[in-house]
Design a protein around this motif. Sequence first.
Motif, PDB file in Angstrom:
ATOM      1  N   ILE A  18       0.761  -1.256   0.190  1.00  0.00           N
ATOM      2  CA  ILE A  18       0.133   0.039  -0.063  1.00  0.00           C
ATOM      3  C   ILE A  18       0.931   1.140  -0.099  1.00  0.00           C
ATOM      4  CG2 ILE A  18      -1.710   1.451   1.525  1.00  0.00           C
ATOM      5  CD1 ILE A  18      -2.838  -1.479   2.319  1.00  0.00           C
ATOM      6  N   ILE A  19       2.005   1.237   0.859  1.00  0.00           N
ATOM      7  CA  ILE A  19       2.690   2.322   0.804  1.00  0.00           C
ATOM      8  C   ILE A  19       3.258   2.685  -0.391  1.00  0.00           C
ATOM      9  CG2 ILE A  19       4.967   3.372   1.914  1.00  0.00           C
ATOM     10  CD1 ILE A  19       3.883   1.829   4.474  1.00  0.00           C
ATOM     11  N   LEU A  20       4.041   1.476  -1.157  1.00  0.00           N
ATOM     12  CA  LEU A  20       4.657   1.672  -2.403  1.00  0.00           C
ATOM     13  C   LEU A  20       3.644   2.206  -3.367  1.00  0.00           C
ATOM     14  CD1 LEU A  20       7.147   0.805  -3.999  1.00  0.00           C
ATOM     15  CD2 LEU A  20       6.238  -1.150  -4.473  1.00  0.00           C
ATOM     16  N   LYS A  25       1.806   6.220  -7.396  1.00  0.00           N
ATOM     17  CA  LYS A  25       0.446   6.761  -8.216  1.00  0.00           C
ATOM     18  C   LYS A  25       0.506   7.860  -8.965  1.00  0.00           C
ATOM     19  CE  LYS A  25      -1.036   9.552  -4.158  1.00  0.00           C
ATOM     20  NZ  LYS A  25      -0.567  10.747  -4.846  1.00  0.00           N
ATOM     21  N   ASP A  26       1.347   8.900  -8.763  1.00  0.00           N
ATOM     22  CA  ASP A  26       1.535   9.837  -9.462  1.00  0.00           C
ATOM     23  C   ASP A  26       2.167   9.655 -10.923  1.00  0.00           C
ATOM     24  OD1 ASP A  26       0.628  11.473  -7.778  1.00  0.00           O
ATOM     25  OD2 ASP A  26       2.393  12.201  -7.132  1.00  0.00           O
ATOM     26  N   ILE A  27       3.068   8.434 -10.842  1.00  0.00           N
ATOM     27  CA  ILE A  27       3.515   8.016 -12.238  1.00  0.00           C
ATOM     28  C   ILE A  27       2.320   7.415 -13.019  1.00  0.00           C
ATOM     29  CG2 ILE A  27       5.344   6.445 -13.332  1.00  0.00           C
ATOM     30  CD1 ILE A  27       7.123   6.715 -10.707  1.00  0.00           C
ATOM     31  N   GLY A  82      -8.366  -1.200 -11.900  1.00  0.00           N
ATOM     32  CA  GLY A  82      -8.852   0.437 -11.113  1.00  0.00           C
ATOM     33  C   GLY A  82      -8.327   1.418 -12.172  1.00  0.00           C
ATOM     34  N   PHE A  83      -6.864   0.968 -12.693  1.00  0.00           N
ATOM     35  CA  PHE A  83      -6.210   2.247 -13.619  1.00  0.00           C
ATOM     36  C   PHE A  83      -6.859   2.261 -14.643  1.00  0.00           C
ATOM     37  CE2 PHE A  83      -2.922   1.099 -10.265  1.00  0.00           C
ATOM     38  CZ  PHE A  83      -2.871   2.497  -9.845  1.00  0.00           C
TER      39      PHE A  83
END
Length: 279
Positions: A18-20, A25-27, A82-83
């Motif tokens: 989750i942290i990764l 996410k911005d990439i 989702g993406f």
Amino acid sequence: IEKSSTSIIWLLYILAGIILLLKLKDIFFFFLDSDNKYIIIALLVVSAACVFAGNLGALKTTSIRRIFSFFVLSILGTSVLGFVQYGLGLFDGTTVLKYIISNCILLGVTYMPLMLVFYSLETNGDDSLERLRGFGKRNIYLSINMVIIMLSLSGLPGTYGYLSRMSLLSVFLSDYRTIIDQSGGNFISGLKISNMLVAFISWAFIAANIIRLIVVIYGKEITKKDIYATDLQSREVIENSGTVKSKTVQGSAFIPIFIYIYVTIFTLLIVLTGVAGLL
């Protein structure tokens, strides 16, 4: 200790994932915001490959560890959807993150208690699915909890899994015709339809795999002469016409008490959050 620590390690893996994701996410959003249809196609292909490979692999194997490893691959595929939905304009950035984090949490709250029980049933590294046969009759309490947790993974209403599944499918179920009509061209329309099909097929596949496990759990008792318990003090193997009879201490069925507590906590968590989400 080794078996219980495995579940804790998996929890740390999920938190790290989750942290990764939050860091990267911005990439993902940068490339998807460029309206590059080929990136969307590539993600859709990756998602479909993970869903089909994961679920078909789970159906073909009889190793419990491999079955749940394939489940992880399948859930990874639905997370990639989702993406895809973000790239197609069906999700905004916040919804994508909520959905993927929800998927990670669903994987954690189902995988950890189930695998802890499965590890306890292993003997000499044997994790064959046949070792679960008849477990529902030998240990009614744990089997009921396991069924609830597994059905949550397949999206049973009233459980946390339903909320996670519906967060992906609700956009299609609410008004699928409008989604297709507002596609902006046949090509994008085809991608949206393909995305919808992968989402529904993934749900159907995981449900079929879960039903398979439940059927085995409540199936006819296995009859092997050489089954040994992990706790030799709580089970006695007696050969009698090729069948196995067992004698347990206080009906514990050679499962440590902390596992009962551990599984119960996760079952309550799954049900309470699912019911709260429906209210």
